[in-house]
Design a protein around this motif. Structure first.
Motif, PDB file in Angstrom:
ATOM      1  N   ALA A  79       0.838  -1.207   0.000  1.00 50.57           N
ATOM      2  CA  ALA A  79       0.000   0.000   0.000  1.00 50.57           C
ATOM      3  C   ALA A  79       0.870   1.253   0.000  1.00 50.57           C
ATOM      4  O   ALA A  79       0.567   2.227  -0.709  1.00 50.57           O
ATOM      5  CB  ALA A  79      -0.932  -0.009   1.214  1.00 50.57           C
ATOM      6  N   ALA A  80       1.952   1.240   0.760  1.00 53.32           N
ATOM      7  CA  ALA A  80       2.852   2.391   0.794  1.00 53.32           C
ATOM      8  C   ALA A  80       3.499   2.591  -0.568  1.00 53.32           C
ATOM      9  O   ALA A  80       3.643   3.730  -1.036  1.00 53.32           O
ATOM     10  CB  ALA A  80       3.917   2.192   1.869  1.00 53.32           C
ATOM     11  N   ALA A  81       3.884   1.528  -1.235  1.00 53.63           N
ATOM     12  CA  ALA A  81       4.473   1.633  -2.579  1.00 53.63           C
ATOM     13  C   ALA A  81       3.454   2.196  -3.560  1.00 53.63           C
ATOM     14  O   ALA A  81       3.795   3.027  -4.412  1.00 53.63           O
ATOM     15  CB  ALA A  81       4.975   0.268  -3.035  1.00 53.63           C
ATOM     16  N   ASP A  82       2.182   1.769  -3.459  1.00 56.41           N
ATOM     17  CA  ASP A  82       1.130   2.297  -4.329  1.00 56.41           C
ATOM     18  C   ASP A  82       0.940   3.800  -4.097  1.00 56.41           C
ATOM     19  O   ASP A  82       0.807   4.571  -5.055  1.00 56.41           O
ATOM     20  CB  ASP A  82      -0.194   1.569  -4.094  1.00 56.41           C
ATOM     21  CG  ASP A  82      -0.172   0.140  -4.627  1.00 56.41           C
ATOM     22  OD1 ASP A  82       0.707  -0.165  -5.469  1.00 56.41           O
ATOM     23  OD2 ASP A  82      -1.019  -0.662  -4.187  1.00 56.41           O
ATOM     24  N   ARG A  83       0.946   4.223  -2.832  1.00 54.56           N
ATOM     25  CA  ARG A  83       0.798   5.649  -2.523  1.00 54.56           C
ATOM     26  C   ARG A  83       1.970   6.439  -3.095  1.00 54.56           C
ATOM     27  O   ARG A  83       1.776   7.524  -3.658  1.00 54.56           O
ATOM     28  CB  ARG A  83       0.714   5.863  -1.007  1.00 54.56           C
ATOM     29  CG  ARG A  83      -0.637   5.536  -0.406  1.00 54.56           C
ATOM     30  CD  ARG A  83      -0.778   6.054   1.015  1.00 54.56           C
ATOM     31  NE  ARG A  83       0.290   5.638   1.912  1.00 54.56           N
ATOM     32  CZ  ARG A  83       0.326   4.480   2.578  1.00 54.56           C
ATOM     33  NH1 ARG A  83      -0.669   3.616   2.444  1.00 54.56           N
ATOM     34  NH2 ARG A  83       1.322   4.193   3.376  1.00 54.56           N
ATOM     35  N   LEU A  84       3.183   5.912  -2.987  1.00 57.19           N
ATOM     36  CA  LEU A  84       4.365   6.601  -3.506  1.00 57.19           C
ATOM     37  C   LEU A  84       4.273   6.729  -5.021  1.00 57.19           C
ATOM     38  O   LEU A  84       4.556   7.788  -5.581  1.00 57.19           O
ATOM     39  CB  LEU A  84       5.643   5.863  -3.103  1.00 57.19           C
ATOM     40  CG  LEU A  84       6.949   6.485  -3.600  1.00 57.19           C
ATOM     41  CD1 LEU A  84       7.129   7.881  -3.034  1.00 57.19           C
ATOM     42  CD2 LEU A  84       8.124   5.604  -3.232  1.00 57.19           C
ATOM     43  N   ARG A  85       3.863   5.647  -5.678  1.00 55.38           N
ATOM     44  CA  ARG A  85       3.724   5.698  -7.138  1.00 55.38           C
ATOM     45  C   ARG A  85       2.665   6.748  -7.522  1.00 55.38           C
ATOM     46  O   ARG A  85       2.826   7.466  -8.500  1.00 55.38           O
ATOM     47  CB  ARG A  85       3.356   4.339  -7.695  1.00 55.38           C
ATOM     48  CG  ARG A  85       4.551   3.425  -7.857  1.00 55.38           C
ATOM     49  CD  ARG A  85       4.224   2.202  -8.691  1.00 55.38           C
ATOM     50  NE  ARG A  85       3.477   1.171  -7.949  1.00 55.38           N
ATOM     51  CZ  ARG A  85       4.029   0.288  -7.102  1.00 55.38           C
ATOM     52  NH1 ARG A  85       5.335   0.324  -6.886  1.00 55.38           N
ATOM     53  NH2 ARG A  85       3.301  -0.600  -6.498  1.00 55.38           N
ATOM     54  N   GLY A  86       1.605   6.874  -6.730  1.00 52.98           N
ATOM     55  CA  GLY A  86       0.556   7.874  -6.989  1.00 52.98           C
ATOM     56  C   GLY A  86       1.088   9.285  -6.834  1.00 52.98           C
ATOM     57  O   GLY A  86       0.691  10.197  -7.563  1.00 52.98           O
ATOM     58  N   MET A  87       2.012   9.485  -5.901  1.00 54.54           N
ATOM     59  CA  MET A  87       2.564  10.836  -5.671  1.00 54.54           C
ATOM     60  C   MET A  87       3.604  11.220  -6.724  1.00 54.54           C
ATOM     61  O   MET A  87       3.720  12.376  -7.074  1.00 54.54           O
ATOM     62  CB  MET A  87       3.214  10.901  -4.287  1.00 54.54           C
ATOM     63  CG  MET A  87       2.243  10.962  -3.134  1.00 54.54           C
ATOM     64  SD  MET A  87       3.068  11.344  -1.602  1.00 54.54           S
ATOM     65  CE  MET A  87       3.298   9.722  -0.919  1.00 54.54           C
ATOM     66  N   THR A  88       4.312  10.237  -7.227  1.00 50.12           N
ATOM     67  CA  THR A  88       5.381  10.535  -8.196  1.00 50.12           C
ATOM     68  C   THR A  88       4.909  10.401  -9.633  1.00 50.12           C
ATOM     69  O   THR A  88       5.653  10.734 -10.540  1.00 50.12           O
ATOM     70  CB  THR A  88       6.591   9.611  -7.957  1.00 50.12           C
ATOM     71  OG1 THR A  88       6.193   8.255  -8.135  1.00 50.12           O
ATOM     72  CG2 THR A  88       7.182   9.826  -6.579  1.00 50.12           C
ATOM     73  N   GLY A  89       3.702   9.881  -9.855  1.00 46.16           N
ATOM     74  CA  GLY A  89       3.150   9.765 -11.201  1.00 46.16           C
ATOM     75  C   GLY A  89       3.753   8.633 -11.996  1.00 46.16           C
ATOM     76  O   GLY A  89       3.702   8.656 -13.230  1.00 46.16           O
ATOM     77  N   GLU A  90       4.328   7.661 -11.353  1.00 48.21           N
ATOM     78  CA  GLU A  90       4.931   6.532 -12.087  1.00 48.21           C
ATOM     79  C   GLU A  90       3.883   5.543 -12.495  1.00 48.21           C
ATOM     80  O   GLU A  90       2.919   5.267 -11.947  1.00 48.21           O
ATOM     81  CB  GLU A  90       5.977   5.833 -11.215  1.00 48.21           C
ATOM     82  CG  GLU A  90       7.217   6.667 -11.036  1.00 48.21           C
ATOM     83  CD  GLU A  90       8.275   5.943 -10.218  1.00 48.21           C
ATOM     84  OE1 GLU A  90       8.221   4.709 -10.088  1.00 48.21           O
ATOM     85  OE2 GLU A  90       9.160   6.612  -9.713  1.00 48.21           O
TER      86      GLU A  90
END
Length: 90
Positions: A79-90
């Protein structure tokens, strides 16, 4: 506490002269200087020994095996990785 046990040791004449000179510079009787030096070294060695953790060899084998095994992400990590990807637009 008053010292009541006796401890004797032999030193070379050169070492005795150095110890006596150092004791004089420290303003202490030679026996007090030598006793304090021995007590300080004993304390340091005992403290270092107590700070050492001893474990069976099998512990290290198990530890290395665990470190070499591929990691498995848990739900919180995913879930943390998904949130990070959402913030960085990857």
């Amino acid at each position: 506490m008053r010292a009541s046990a006796r401890l004797e040791f032999r030193v070379s004449p050169a070492d005795r002269a150095r110890i006596e000179q150092a004791a004089e510079l420290a303003g202490e009787p030679t026996s007090t200087f030598a006793r304090h030096a021995a007590e300080e070294r004993a304390e340091r060695i005992l403290r270092d020994h107590e700070a050492t953790t001893r474990v069976p060899a099998q512990f290290f084998d198990d530890l290395y095996a665990a470190l070499d095994a591929p990691g498995e992400p848990n739900a919180a990590l995913a879930a943390a990785a998904d949130r990070l990807r959402g913030m960085t637009g990857e």
